[in-house]
Design a protein around this motif. Sequence first.
Motif, PDB file in Angstrom:
ATOM      1  N   THR A 717      86.228 -13.041 -52.575  1.00 42.32           N
ATOM      2  CA  THR A 717      85.182 -12.535 -51.684  1.00 42.32           C
ATOM      3  C   THR A 717      84.308 -13.694 -51.191  1.00 42.32           C
ATOM      4  O   THR A 717      83.978 -14.606 -51.952  1.00 42.32           O
ATOM      5  CB  THR A 717      84.334 -11.497 -52.421  1.00 42.32           C
ATOM      6  OG1 THR A 717      85.174 -10.400 -52.765  1.00 42.32           O
ATOM      7  CG2 THR A 717      83.181 -11.017 -51.560  1.00 42.32           C
ATOM      8  N   PHE A 718      83.930 -13.631 -49.940  1.00 44.21           N
ATOM      9  CA  PHE A 718      83.026 -14.637 -49.366  1.00 44.21           C
ATOM     10  C   PHE A 718      82.190 -13.972 -48.289  1.00 44.21           C
ATOM     11  O   PHE A 718      82.324 -12.762 -48.020  1.00 44.21           O
ATOM     12  CB  PHE A 718      83.826 -15.821 -48.788  1.00 44.21           C
ATOM     13  CG  PHE A 718      84.723 -15.468 -47.627  1.00 44.21           C
ATOM     14  CD1 PHE A 718      84.329 -15.677 -46.315  1.00 44.21           C
ATOM     15  CD2 PHE A 718      85.980 -14.911 -47.852  1.00 44.21           C
ATOM     16  CE1 PHE A 718      85.153 -15.349 -45.257  1.00 44.21           C
ATOM     17  CE2 PHE A 718      86.816 -14.588 -46.802  1.00 44.21           C
ATOM     18  CZ  PHE A 718      86.406 -14.802 -45.489  1.00 44.21           C
ATOM     19  N   TYR A 783      78.021 -30.400 -48.894  1.00 43.78           N
ATOM     20  CA  TYR A 783      78.527 -31.644 -48.324  1.00 43.78           C
ATOM     21  C   TYR A 783      77.658 -32.817 -48.765  1.00 43.78           C
ATOM     22  O   TYR A 783      76.433 -32.800 -48.589  1.00 43.78           O
ATOM     23  CB  TYR A 783      78.550 -31.565 -46.797  1.00 43.78           C
ATOM     24  CG  TYR A 783      79.349 -30.387 -46.302  1.00 43.78           C
ATOM     25  CD1 TYR A 783      80.739 -30.402 -46.365  1.00 43.78           C
ATOM     26  CD2 TYR A 783      78.722 -29.240 -45.837  1.00 43.78           C
ATOM     27  CE1 TYR A 783      81.477 -29.310 -45.943  1.00 43.78           C
ATOM     28  CE2 TYR A 783      79.453 -28.147 -45.423  1.00 43.78           C
ATOM     29  CZ  TYR A 783      80.833 -28.179 -45.478  1.00 43.78           C
ATOM     30  OH  TYR A 783      81.570 -27.115 -45.068  1.00 43.78           O
ATOM     31  N   GLN A 784      78.311 -33.816 -49.328  1.00 40.57           N
ATOM     32  CA  GLN A 784      77.603 -35.011 -49.784  1.00 40.57           C
ATOM     33  C   GLN A 784      77.990 -36.168 -48.870  1.00 40.57           C
ATOM     34  O   GLN A 784      79.148 -36.583 -48.814  1.00 40.57           O
ATOM     35  CB  GLN A 784      77.991 -35.318 -51.235  1.00 40.57           C
ATOM     36  CG  GLN A 784      77.230 -36.496 -51.825  1.00 40.57           C
ATOM     37  CD  GLN A 784      77.623 -36.728 -53.274  1.00 40.57           C
ATOM     38  OE1 GLN A 784      78.559 -36.132 -53.773  1.00 40.57           O
ATOM     39  NE2 GLN A 784      76.911 -37.610 -53.944  1.00 40.57           N
ATOM     40  N   PHE A 785      77.006 -36.676 -48.113  1.00 41.95           N
ATOM     41  CA  PHE A 785      77.243 -37.775 -47.187  1.00 41.95           C
ATOM     42  C   PHE A 785      76.936 -39.091 -47.895  1.00 41.95           C
ATOM     43  O   PHE A 785      75.808 -39.319 -48.351  1.00 41.95           O
ATOM     44  CB  PHE A 785      76.354 -37.645 -45.943  1.00 41.95           C
ATOM     45  CG  PHE A 785      76.796 -36.563 -44.996  1.00 41.95           C
ATOM     46  CD1 PHE A 785      77.494 -36.879 -43.841  1.00 41.95           C
ATOM     47  CD2 PHE A 785      76.539 -35.235 -45.264  1.00 41.95           C
ATOM     48  CE1 PHE A 785      77.911 -35.898 -42.979  1.00 41.95           C
ATOM     49  CE2 PHE A 785      76.951 -34.234 -44.408  1.00 41.95           C
ATOM     50  CZ  PHE A 785      77.643 -34.572 -43.250  1.00 41.95           C
ATOM     51  N   VAL A 786      77.935 -39.942 -47.990  1.00 41.86           N
ATOM     52  CA  VAL A 786      77.798 -41.222 -48.679  1.00 41.86           C
ATOM     53  C   VAL A 786      77.968 -42.327 -47.654  1.00 41.86           C
ATOM     54  O   VAL A 786      79.000 -42.415 -46.977  1.00 41.86           O
ATOM     55  CB  VAL A 786      78.854 -41.363 -49.799  1.00 41.86           C
ATOM     56  CG1 VAL A 786      78.675 -42.696 -50.510  1.00 41.86           C
ATOM     57  CG2 VAL A 786      78.747 -40.205 -50.771  1.00 41.86           C
ATOM     58  N   GLN A 825      83.158 -28.331 -54.331  1.00 42.51           N
ATOM     59  CA  GLN A 825      83.768 -27.006 -54.306  1.00 42.51           C
ATOM     60  C   GLN A 825      82.983 -26.018 -55.177  1.00 42.51           C
ATOM     61  O   GLN A 825      82.319 -26.386 -56.145  1.00 42.51           O
ATOM     62  CB  GLN A 825      85.218 -27.085 -54.790  1.00 42.51           C
ATOM     63  CG  GLN A 825      86.090 -28.031 -53.978  1.00 42.51           C
ATOM     64  CD  GLN A 825      86.297 -27.552 -52.550  1.00 42.51           C
ATOM     65  OE1 GLN A 825      86.014 -26.404 -52.225  1.00 42.51           O
ATOM     66  NE2 GLN A 825      86.789 -28.435 -51.690  1.00 42.51           N
ATOM     67  N   ASN A 826      83.102 -24.729 -54.807  1.00 36.79           N
ATOM     68  CA  ASN A 826      82.590 -23.605 -55.606  1.00 36.79           C
ATOM     69  C   ASN A 826      81.095 -23.687 -55.879  1.00 36.79           C
ATOM     70  O   ASN A 826      80.628 -23.369 -56.969  1.00 36.79           O
ATOM     71  CB  ASN A 826      83.367 -23.504 -56.938  1.00 36.79           C
ATOM     72  CG  ASN A 826      84.853 -23.284 -56.711  1.00 36.79           C
ATOM     73  OD1 ASN A 826      85.241 -22.516 -55.837  1.00 36.79           O
ATOM     74  ND2 ASN A 826      85.670 -23.988 -57.478  1.00 36.79           N
ATOM     75  N   ILE A 827      80.327 -24.150 -54.914  1.00 35.59           N
ATOM     76  CA  ILE A 827      78.863 -24.142 -55.033  1.00 35.59           C
ATOM     77  C   ILE A 827      78.388 -22.753 -54.611  1.00 35.59           C
ATOM     78  O   ILE A 827      78.443 -22.401 -53.428  1.00 35.59           O
ATOM     79  CB  ILE A 827      78.220 -25.230 -54.156  1.00 35.59           C
ATOM     80  CG1 ILE A 827      78.812 -26.608 -54.486  1.00 35.59           C
ATOM     81  CG2 ILE A 827      76.706 -25.224 -54.356  1.00 35.59           C
ATOM     82  CD1 ILE A 827      78.569 -27.065 -55.896  1.00 35.59           C
ATOM     83  N   LYS A 828      77.972 -21.943 -55.536  1.00 38.14           N
ATOM     84  CA  LYS A 828      77.628 -20.554 -55.251  1.00 38.14           C
ATOM     85  C   LYS A 828      76.451 -20.473 -54.290  1.00 38.14           C
ATOM     86  O   LYS A 828      75.455 -21.210 -54.426  1.00 38.14           O
ATOM     87  CB  LYS A 828      77.281 -19.811 -56.551  1.00 38.14           C
ATOM     88  CG  LYS A 828      78.458 -19.677 -57.518  1.00 38.14           C
ATOM     89  CD  LYS A 828      79.541 -18.749 -56.949  1.00 38.14           C
ATOM     90  CE  LYS A 828      80.650 -18.540 -57.955  1.00 38.14           C
ATOM     91  NZ  LYS A 828      81.734 -17.704 -57.408  1.00 38.14           N
ATOM     92  N   ASN A 829      76.549 -19.533 -53.335  1.00 36.84           N
ATOM     93  CA  ASN A 829      75.475 -19.183 -52.400  1.00 36.84           C
ATOM     94  C   ASN A 829      75.134 -20.278 -51.403  1.00 36.84           C
ATOM     95  O   ASN A 829      74.289 -20.077 -50.534  1.00 36.84           O
ATOM     96  CB  ASN A 829      74.198 -18.770 -53.143  1.00 36.84           C
ATOM     97  CG  ASN A 829      74.405 -17.530 -53.970  1.00 36.84           C
ATOM     98  OD1 ASN A 829      75.151 -16.635 -53.573  1.00 36.84           O
ATOM     99  ND2 ASN A 829      73.773 -17.475 -55.124  1.00 36.84           N
ATOM    100  N   ALA A 957      79.692 -20.070 -43.358  1.00 34.25           N
ATOM    101  CA  ALA A 957      80.206 -19.195 -44.414  1.00 34.25           C
ATOM    102  C   ALA A 957      79.421 -19.476 -45.692  1.00 34.25           C
ATOM    103  O   ALA A 957      78.667 -20.443 -45.783  1.00 34.25           O
ATOM    104  CB  ALA A 957      81.702 -19.437 -44.634  1.00 34.25           C
ATOM    105  N   ARG A 958      79.591 -18.602 -46.683  1.00 34.43           N
ATOM    106  CA  ARG A 958      78.995 -18.816 -47.999  1.00 34.43           C
ATOM    107  C   ARG A 958      80.003 -18.390 -49.071  1.00 34.43           C
ATOM    108  O   ARG A 958      80.778 -17.444 -48.873  1.00 34.43           O
ATOM    109  CB  ARG A 958      77.711 -18.002 -48.198  1.00 34.43           C
ATOM    110  CG  ARG A 958      76.583 -18.374 -47.282  1.00 34.43           C
ATOM    111  CD  ARG A 958      75.335 -17.544 -47.551  1.00 34.43           C
ATOM    112  NE  ARG A 958      74.554 -18.049 -48.663  1.00 34.43           N
ATOM    113  CZ  ARG A 958      73.361 -17.569 -49.007  1.00 34.43           C
ATOM    114  NH1 ARG A 958      72.834 -16.565 -48.341  1.00 34.43           N
ATOM    115  NH2 ARG A 958      72.697 -18.087 -50.025  1.00 34.43           N
ATOM    116  N   THR A 959      79.962 -19.056 -50.203  1.00 34.19           N
ATOM    117  CA  THR A 959      80.789 -18.664 -51.346  1.00 34.19           C
ATOM    118  C   THR A 959      80.026 -17.630 -52.152  1.00 34.19           C
ATOM    119  O   THR A 959      78.886 -17.871 -52.548  1.00 34.19           O
ATOM    120  CB  THR A 959      81.112 -19.875 -52.229  1.00 34.19           C
ATOM    121  OG1 THR A 959      81.803 -20.852 -51.439  1.00 34.19           O
ATOM    122  CG2 THR A 959      81.979 -19.467 -53.398  1.00 34.19           C
TER     123      THR A 959
END
Length: 962
Positions: A717-718, A783-786, A825-829, A957-959
């Motif tokens: 579900t998403f 998203y982590q910008f390096v 990945q899989n960062i809720k909300n 979108a959201r997880t």
Amino acid sequence: MKQNRYPGVKPFERDEKDIFFGRQQDINNLYELILLEKLSVLFGKSGYGKSSLLNAGILPRFEEAPRGSSQYFLPITIRFGVYVKGQNDTPPVEVVRQRLAEKLPENPEHVYLDALAGPHSLWRHFKKRQSAEQGNFLLAFDQFEEFFTYPLEQQEAFRLQLAELLYTAIPQAVRDSAEDLPDEDYQRLVRRLDVKAVLAIRSDRLSHLDQLKDALPAILHKRYELRPLSRAQAEEAIVLPATLPEKDGLQFFSPPFAYQPEALGAILDSLSGNDTDGSGGIEAFQLQVICQYVERAVREGHAKHQAEGGHLQVRPEDLPNLSNIYEEYYQQQLALLPEQKREAARLVIEEGLLLAGEEGEDPRRMSVDGRALIAAYKNHGVDEALLDTLVDRFLLRRERNTTGGFSYEISHDTLMRPIAHARQQRREQEKRLAEEAARRQREIELQEAQRQAEKERKLRERAQQRTRLALIISILALLLAFFAGWQYWRAQNQKKAADDARKDAVLKSNLAIQKEAEAQDSARVAKEQRHQADSLALVAFDEKNRAENERQRAENNLARLNTTRLKVVDVLIEQAKALIFECKHEEALAKLQEGASLVGRYPPLGQALMELAFFYGEARQAGKAKDLAITTARLLGKPARGFEGLPDKRFANYQELGRFRTALQSLDKPHYKSAYQRYYPAMIDVQGGSFTMGCDTLRERNCDNDELPPHPVILSTFRLAQTETTIWQYSLYCAATGGDTLQRTKVSTWSLDGNTPIIIVSWHDAARYANWVSRQMGQDTVYQFVRKIDEDNWEVRIRQNIKQDTVYQFVRKIDEGNWEVRIRQNIKNAFRLPTEAEWEFAARGGIQRDTSIYSGSNDINEVAWYYKNADRTVQVATLNPNKLEIYDMSGNVWEWCQDWWASYEAESQTDPTGPDSGNYRVLRGGSWSGYPDYARCSNRDRNKPDYRNYDVGFRLARTGGE
């Protein structure tokens, strides 16, 4: 002049038409299309042989037709080259004119054109070269993707002049001024000029052609796709050149030869096994590498077996090791370089442009800015000249990038594994040399350490003796210092106590004298005030009567004034709403503040101002937001509670913003909710389930290769945004983050309509926006910008006439290629872009399994904005939604997905997220400028993450759930 039977990886030239085999059906099909149409497009992937098909197949066919016939067209080949200011910057129109002048001189019969009105356009230049024998021209534009690197004004001029040349018999300005021409000249003027054009372009740049559709509408439909060679076509391309006999004008370095069936089968099996894109075909690039090696072996006498008929015959033992032939090809190309440049070339190719995959995965190529490559390896001898040489040897491919420079990448996927293997061998050799050098260095260091240890032991013994003596002296000094300090402190305390007692006595005496004088003054003042009060009571009675009369007159005037003011305020409210629709929030604020200065309590104005208080609050502009909220409370007639204690500059964290939201919402919940829904996406729950991802060939036509094979996918579900991200929503992000980001996303001829999708945003822009929304909701980010290390990413500004301050100011340039994005990945909300699988699942109605071709209907006009019913982006949610009540998943704008693009696999997948890296991110859904096939639920597109266009946007979108 002698030639090779196989030209290698370079394109076939026109004088090599007699050795060009395997493409006869493609030649016939494209030839017929060009004969039928004014404008045709040839497209295919890099390495499939588009240039060869034009040079050695199509153009000779037109040249060889009888002169004066309807099939004869004079070919004029044109390649613009990549735009480089000061080097290769001739405008496209002028390039065409120059190539035409090289082909034909002007016909003196058309001197009358000089006296006629109108610009000296391409039509006039071609007309001046028309004759009774020559009236048909074919413009063949090779590698047309280079055209889009030129300035927009030059593109516009070419687009209009090409349309006039192809589709206008006589320009109107010329026609209007030709009335007085002599009959002979008039007949020359009206003689039919037939010009056709064919554009050759890479598949991944095909969408750029949509920019030309308004003047050249056929560019959307008259297209021919060049696919890889089939096994039968490949066999022709291998066998037939080898058996050609020599004749006049056709001389070869090698004698005729044939392939033993077992040898031919081994070559074809190897080529089929090297299929890099899942198309099931054979690439001309790979075929030419192998055949060129075989021909060289024949020429050097390594193939000695004579077959019946006297021809040499290539047998399996004469073939190279087909498993490493591409590595040999790579090494041979390096060997052709000057010795001092070989190591530099290997470093830039193997280290700078090759990304090794995880264990068991294929290596991947990277696209890197040329300036960054030169900066990284300049100490090793890498310069622009070397990069040019590697491009000329077909080891690298060069493209213009968004920073105004060039990006380079390895020319072909076939070279990935050979280059990776060569890199591994070089690294192992370097490692062995380094280990040997380290061993010798350790022996030297050990001997030196032993000498140093003996020396330090003797020094420590002498130091210990000196330390014991110093310790005894320090203890005695410390005891003396402590006694002296105690004596000083005791004396100071006694002195302070005496001073305090004296000051207290003086203060009490002065206080008693002051109180006695104050009592006498108070008695005198009270007596005077009693007399004044009696007099003022009489005056006040008279003033009260006059004031009552004045109040009544003022109330009557005020009532009339308030009626006029409210009418003015209502006009200001409507003007402000129109400005907000165009995202001109500052101008709207000025209108509403003007209205607020005219009235006290007026709820309609307060409700309008509440949206701006919300907007600037969400933008973290605390001072402005608080002032607007307090004014809103006054206009609504509500107490302004909850705003005290909030900062005056910026809301520094989610907690401060939350307190402001709670206080603002308490003023008017319905209007607060309305503002929230305008500036943040409404998210739809998409229940997880399974579906078949990809194109169903039984129900759909025109399935593209990258939509196959259909394969089962299971999703959790998403949540997905009900609409594409709007300009309203993105404008809030821009206000919060500063800069001119919103202006960069505006098409110059369009208004910024707040309820239309945001466009001209890259994948990086979308990811940064998703992170920002997550932070606004108090959530973690996906998203982590390096930042990568790149010294060339600074602009140096020199400040003149500085006496004491600094002269050089370093300003970081904007360069999206200078960031590495890591996806958590899989960062809720947290908000993010949908995966490609989530996007298609939602487009097909989720578990409701809608089988429509488009998202919600088989009739595209019910659910999608595309080129036939729109000429720009359209307000979201104005057509029918799909079964999940989600809008515009077909048409309006292309939508970025989270995944790197990759070919489909047949195996079942659960919650797929695509490959870990790549060159292209996925785009889905089609757009207002595209045709219906693009809007299919299964259609896929891709582009580089820094790509921006006026038909590209995104939705979030959201997880998981809230």
